[in-house]
Write a protein that holds these residues in place. Structure first.
Motif, PDB file in Angstrom:
ATOM      1  N   ALA A   8       0.770  -1.184  -0.093  1.00 46.71           N
ATOM      2  CA  ALA A   8       0.125   0.011   0.079  1.00 46.71           C
ATOM      3  C   ALA A   8       0.867   1.318   0.129  1.00 46.71           C
ATOM      4  O   ALA A   8       0.469   2.192  -0.507  1.00 46.71           O
ATOM      5  N   GLU A   9       2.114   1.374   0.896  1.00 50.50           N
ATOM      6  CA  GLU A   9       2.807   2.515   0.867  1.00 50.50           C
ATOM      7  C   GLU A   9       3.611   2.517  -0.635  1.00 50.50           C
ATOM      8  O   GLU A   9       3.842   3.707  -1.014  1.00 50.50           O
ATOM      9  N   THR A  10       3.890   1.582  -1.201  1.00 51.73           N
ATOM     10  CA  THR A  10       4.535   1.828  -2.636  1.00 51.73           C
ATOM     11  C   THR A  10       3.595   2.136  -3.547  1.00 51.73           C
ATOM     12  O   THR A  10       3.909   3.268  -4.497  1.00 51.73           O
ATOM     13  N   ALA A  11       2.271   1.813  -3.433  1.00 56.94           N
ATOM     14  CA  ALA A  11       1.223   2.123  -4.498  1.00 56.94           C
ATOM     15  C   ALA A  11       0.883   3.556  -4.183  1.00 56.94           C
ATOM     16  O   ALA A  11       0.600   4.596  -5.278  1.00 56.94           O
ATOM     17  N   ALA A  12       0.851   3.986  -3.040  1.00 62.34           N
ATOM     18  CA  ALA A  12       0.579   5.359  -2.492  1.00 62.34           C
ATOM     19  C   ALA A  12       1.763   6.539  -3.168  1.00 62.34           C
ATOM     20  O   ALA A  12       1.596   7.507  -3.570  1.00 62.34           O
ATOM     21  N   LEU A  13       2.905   6.074  -3.070  1.00 61.60           N
ATOM     22  CA  LEU A  13       4.039   6.913  -3.347  1.00 61.60           C
ATOM     23  C   LEU A  13       3.990   6.919  -4.795  1.00 61.60           C
ATOM     24  O   LEU A  13       4.040   8.220  -5.474  1.00 61.60           O
ATOM     25  N   VAL A  14       3.770   5.995  -5.544  1.00 63.29           N
ATOM     26  CA  VAL A  14       3.549   6.158  -7.129  1.00 63.29           C
ATOM     27  C   VAL A  14       2.420   6.755  -7.473  1.00 63.29           C
ATOM     28  O   VAL A  14       2.283   7.445  -8.594  1.00 63.29           O
ATOM     29  N   GLY A  15       1.487   6.788  -6.683  1.00 62.34           N
ATOM     30  CA  GLY A  15       0.048   7.382  -6.949  1.00 62.34           C
ATOM     31  C   GLY A  15      -0.055   8.750  -6.901  1.00 62.34           C
ATOM     32  O   GLY A  15      -1.022   9.370  -7.498  1.00 62.34           O
ATOM     33  N   ASP A  16       0.792   9.502  -6.294  1.00 59.34           N
ATOM     34  CA  ASP A  16       1.040  11.044  -6.464  1.00 59.34           C
ATOM     35  C   ASP A  16       1.263  11.580  -7.986  1.00 59.34           C
ATOM     36  O   ASP A  16       2.106  11.128  -8.248  1.00 59.34           O
ATOM     37  N   LEU A  23       8.898   9.798 -11.950  1.00 54.12           N
ATOM     38  CA  LEU A  23       9.169   8.414 -12.329  1.00 54.12           C
ATOM     39  C   LEU A  23       8.954   8.091 -13.682  1.00 54.12           C
ATOM     40  O   LEU A  23      10.121   7.564 -14.402  1.00 54.12           O
ATOM     41  N   ALA A  24       7.919   8.716 -14.565  1.00 47.58           N
ATOM     42  CA  ALA A  24       7.797   8.377 -15.910  1.00 47.58           C
ATOM     43  C   ALA A  24       8.825   9.157 -16.592  1.00 47.58           C
ATOM     44  O   ALA A  24       9.471   8.716 -17.664  1.00 47.58           O
ATOM     45  N   ALA A  25       9.524  10.228 -16.151  1.00 43.09           N
ATOM     46  CA  ALA A  25      10.745  10.951 -16.915  1.00 43.09           C
ATOM     47  C   ALA A  25      11.824  10.237 -16.719  1.00 43.09           C
ATOM     48  O   ALA A  25      12.754  10.398 -17.782  1.00 43.09           O
ATOM     49  N   LEU A  26      11.882   9.203 -15.959  1.00 44.22           N
ATOM     50  CA  LEU A  26      13.235   8.438 -15.674  1.00 44.22           C
ATOM     51  C   LEU A  26      13.275   6.999 -16.499  1.00 44.22           C
ATOM     52  O   LEU A  26      13.801   6.367 -16.393  1.00 44.22           O
ATOM     53  N   MET A  27      11.862   6.839 -17.061  1.00 45.26           N
ATOM     54  CA  MET A  27      11.716   5.599 -17.724  1.00 45.26           C
ATOM     55  C   MET A  27      12.620   5.233 -19.036  1.00 45.26           C
ATOM     56  O   MET A  27      12.471   4.262 -19.524  1.00 45.26           O
ATOM     57  N   ASP A  28      13.280   6.367 -19.361  1.00 45.76           N
ATOM     58  CA  ASP A  28      14.446   6.173 -20.510  1.00 45.76           C
ATOM     59  C   ASP A  28      15.629   5.669 -20.195  1.00 45.76           C
ATOM     60  O   ASP A  28      16.608   5.373 -21.014  1.00 45.76           O
ATOM     61  N   GLY A  29      15.653   5.338 -18.797  1.00 44.10           N
ATOM     62  CA  GLY A  29      16.877   4.883 -18.371  1.00 44.10           C
ATOM     63  C   GLY A  29      18.128   6.050 -17.974  1.00 44.10           C
ATOM     64  O   GLY A  29      19.069   5.299 -17.432  1.00 44.10           O
ATOM     65  N   ARG A  30      17.894   7.170 -18.310  1.00 48.31           N
ATOM     66  CA  ARG A  30      18.634   8.030 -17.979  1.00 48.31           C
ATOM     67  C   ARG A  30      18.748   8.818 -16.590  1.00 48.31           C
ATOM     68  O   ARG A  30      17.575   8.765 -16.163  1.00 48.31           O
ATOM     69  N   ALA A  31      19.701   9.295 -16.137  1.00 47.91           N
ATOM     70  CA  ALA A  31      19.808   9.942 -14.805  1.00 47.91           C
ATOM     71  C   ALA A  31      19.234  11.519 -15.021  1.00 47.91           C
ATOM     72  O   ALA A  31      19.604  11.938 -15.947  1.00 47.91           O
ATOM     73  N   ARG A  32      18.634  12.071 -14.060  1.00 46.69           N
ATOM     74  CA  ARG A  32      18.483  13.426 -14.018  1.00 46.69           C
ATOM     75  C   ARG A  32      18.645  14.206 -12.836  1.00 46.69           C
ATOM     76  O   ARG A  32      18.267  13.428 -11.678  1.00 46.69           O
ATOM     77  N   LEU A  83       6.378   0.212 -13.376  1.00 47.57           N
ATOM     78  CA  LEU A  83       5.948   1.341 -13.775  1.00 47.57           C
ATOM     79  C   LEU A  83       5.282   1.086 -15.047  1.00 47.57           C
ATOM     80  O   LEU A  83       4.261   1.434 -15.381  1.00 47.57           O
ATOM     81  N   GLU A  84       5.848   0.206 -16.073  1.00 46.71           N
ATOM     82  CA  GLU A  84       5.307  -0.165 -17.149  1.00 46.71           C
ATOM     83  C   GLU A  84       4.113  -0.911 -17.354  1.00 46.71           C
ATOM     84  O   GLU A  84       3.205  -0.844 -17.926  1.00 46.71           O
ATOM     85  N   GLY A  85       4.009  -1.785 -16.107  1.00 49.08           N
ATOM     86  CA  GLY A  85       2.774  -2.630 -15.931  1.00 49.08           C
ATOM     87  C   GLY A  85       1.756  -1.697 -15.571  1.00 49.08           C
ATOM     88  O   GLY A  85       0.657  -2.004 -15.856  1.00 49.08           O
ATOM     89  N   ILE A  86       1.860  -0.809 -14.660  1.00 52.74           N
ATOM     90  CA  ILE A  86       0.937   0.022 -14.181  1.00 52.74           C
ATOM     91  C   ILE A  86       0.408   1.043 -15.283  1.00 52.74           C
ATOM     92  O   ILE A  86      -1.031   1.103 -15.530  1.00 52.74           O
ATOM     93  N   MET A  87       1.283   1.333 -16.167  1.00 50.99           N
ATOM     94  CA  MET A  87       0.874   2.043 -17.569  1.00 50.99           C
ATOM     95  C   MET A  87      -0.151   1.289 -18.226  1.00 50.99           C
ATOM     96  O   MET A  87      -0.937   1.754 -18.778  1.00 50.99           O
ATOM     97  N   ALA A  88       0.207  -0.101 -18.341  1.00 53.31           N
ATOM     98  CA  ALA A  88      -0.479  -0.828 -19.348  1.00 53.31           C
ATOM     99  C   ALA A  88      -1.844  -1.116 -18.529  1.00 53.31           C
ATOM    100  O   ALA A  88      -2.744  -1.192 -19.370  1.00 53.31           O
ATOM    101  N   VAL A  89      -2.000  -1.360 -17.275  1.00 53.26           N
ATOM    102  CA  VAL A  89      -3.205  -1.576 -16.572  1.00 53.26           C
ATOM    103  C   VAL A  89      -4.114  -0.325 -16.668  1.00 53.26           C
ATOM    104  O   VAL A  89      -5.420  -0.529 -16.826  1.00 53.26           O
ATOM    105  N   ALA A  90      -3.424   1.008 -16.568  1.00 55.12           N
ATOM    106  CA  ALA A  90      -4.189   2.249 -16.416  1.00 55.12           C
ATOM    107  C   ALA A  90      -4.551   2.406 -17.735  1.00 55.12           C
ATOM    108  O   ALA A  90      -5.996   2.779 -17.969  1.00 55.12           O
ATOM    109  N   GLU A  91      -3.981   2.205 -18.926  1.00 58.40           N
ATOM    110  CA  GLU A  91      -4.480   2.237 -20.378  1.00 58.40           C
ATOM    111  C   GLU A  91      -5.479   1.629 -20.581  1.00 58.40           C
ATOM    112  O   GLU A  91      -6.487   1.768 -21.162  1.00 58.40           O
ATOM    113  N   GLY A  92      -5.477   0.115 -20.097  1.00 51.55           N
ATOM    114  CA  GLY A  92      -6.485  -0.937 -20.523  1.00 51.55           C
ATOM    115  C   GLY A  92      -8.002  -0.503 -19.790  1.00 51.55           C
ATOM    116  O   GLY A  92      -8.893  -0.792 -20.155  1.00 51.55           O
ATOM    117  N   GLY A  93      -7.957   0.246 -18.840  1.00 54.10           N
ATOM    118  CA  GLY A  93      -9.132   0.626 -17.835  1.00 54.10           C
ATOM    119  C   GLY A  93      -9.708   1.995 -18.359  1.00 54.10           C
ATOM    120  O   GLY A  93     -10.442   2.508 -17.768  1.00 54.10           O
TER     121      GLY A  93
END
Length: 234
Positions: A8-16, A23-32, A83-93
């Motif tokens: 629940a804590e992890t989900a809440a962190l990602v949910g903000d 987090l999405a901005a870091l999905m290209d594998g580069r550091a910022r 994160l990629e899995g959450i994106m896929a599930v969110a898009e499917g809904g």
């Protein structure tokens, strides 16, 4: 196994929304830097610093110091998969009224080719996975993947060494593509394939995101090496 509270804590962190944007901005594998991530989330650097500290404390981000700058990146490929899995599930809904819109990102170039953390994703990546399976280079199942003996020779000739890591990350595994909803290749092999295509100049990064642009050399190379027909990005 993680506790329900930890889940629940992890989900809440990602949910903000702001933390999700960073987090999405870091999905290209580069550091910022914190400032760059603040801009991507539309918040102040001070607010971003608090969010980043919480994400790092939960093991979702790692920080590296270089000179006067601190750089933030996703802590592991496992975080990127989540994160990629959450994106896929969110898009499917998505609401039925929007069902006619393609899955995944709106941008056509991003749907065509992008990075998923450190490996290739999008239509190009799925086509490469299909081609390698059809040619007997790979065997991909729902839960894992393997390189065949003839595939090892093919990949070595392409410039990808077949040395397996002693421990940790899987060498080859399927990853469900956000936009195509079919698997592309992830793991150590997926990362090596992405790096090799970048080194050859077959794809190049579009500034400011995960999108990869296919070069004319890449269009020829993917056709000749893998039998994959892909147009160069205009």
């Amino acid at each position: 196994m993680p506790s329900i509270n930890a889940l629940a804590e992890t989900a809440a962190l990602v949910g903000d929304p702001a933390r999700a944007a960073m987090l999405a901005a870091l999905m290209d594998g580069r550091a910022r830097t914190a400032g760059e991530l603040a801009a991507s989330a539309g918040i102040t650097p001070q607010t971003a610093s608090g969010h980043l500290a919480r994400l790092a404390g939960a093991g979702l981000l790692a920080m590296e110091k270089q000179g006067r700058h601190r750089y933030h990146r996703l802590a592991s490929a496992g975080v990127a998969r989540m994160l990629e899995g959450i994106m896929a599930v969110a898009e499917g809904g998505a609401p039925p009224a929007r069902a006619a819109r393609p899955f995944g990102p709106r941008d056509a170039a991003m749907r065509a080719a992008r990075t998923c953390y450190d490996h290739l994703a999008g239509r190009l990546a799925v086509a490469l996975a299909d081609a390698m399976v059809a040619r007997g280079v790979l065997e991909l199942g729902p839960d894992g993947g393997a390189v065949t003996p003839s595939g090892e020779a093919f990949l070595e000739a392409f410039g990808i060494p077949m040395a397996r890591p002693a421990r940790g990350r899987l060498f080859c595994r399927p990853c469900l593509d956000w936009s195509e909803r079919r698997p592309h290749v992830a793991g150590v092999l997926g990362a090596a394939l992405c790096t090799r295509c970048l080194d050859l100049g077959w794809v190049r990064r579009r500034e400011g995101g995960r999108t990869l642009l296919v070069t004319p050399e890449g269009a020829r190379g993917f056709r000749d090496a893998f039998g994959v027909e892909v147009a160069a990005t205009p």
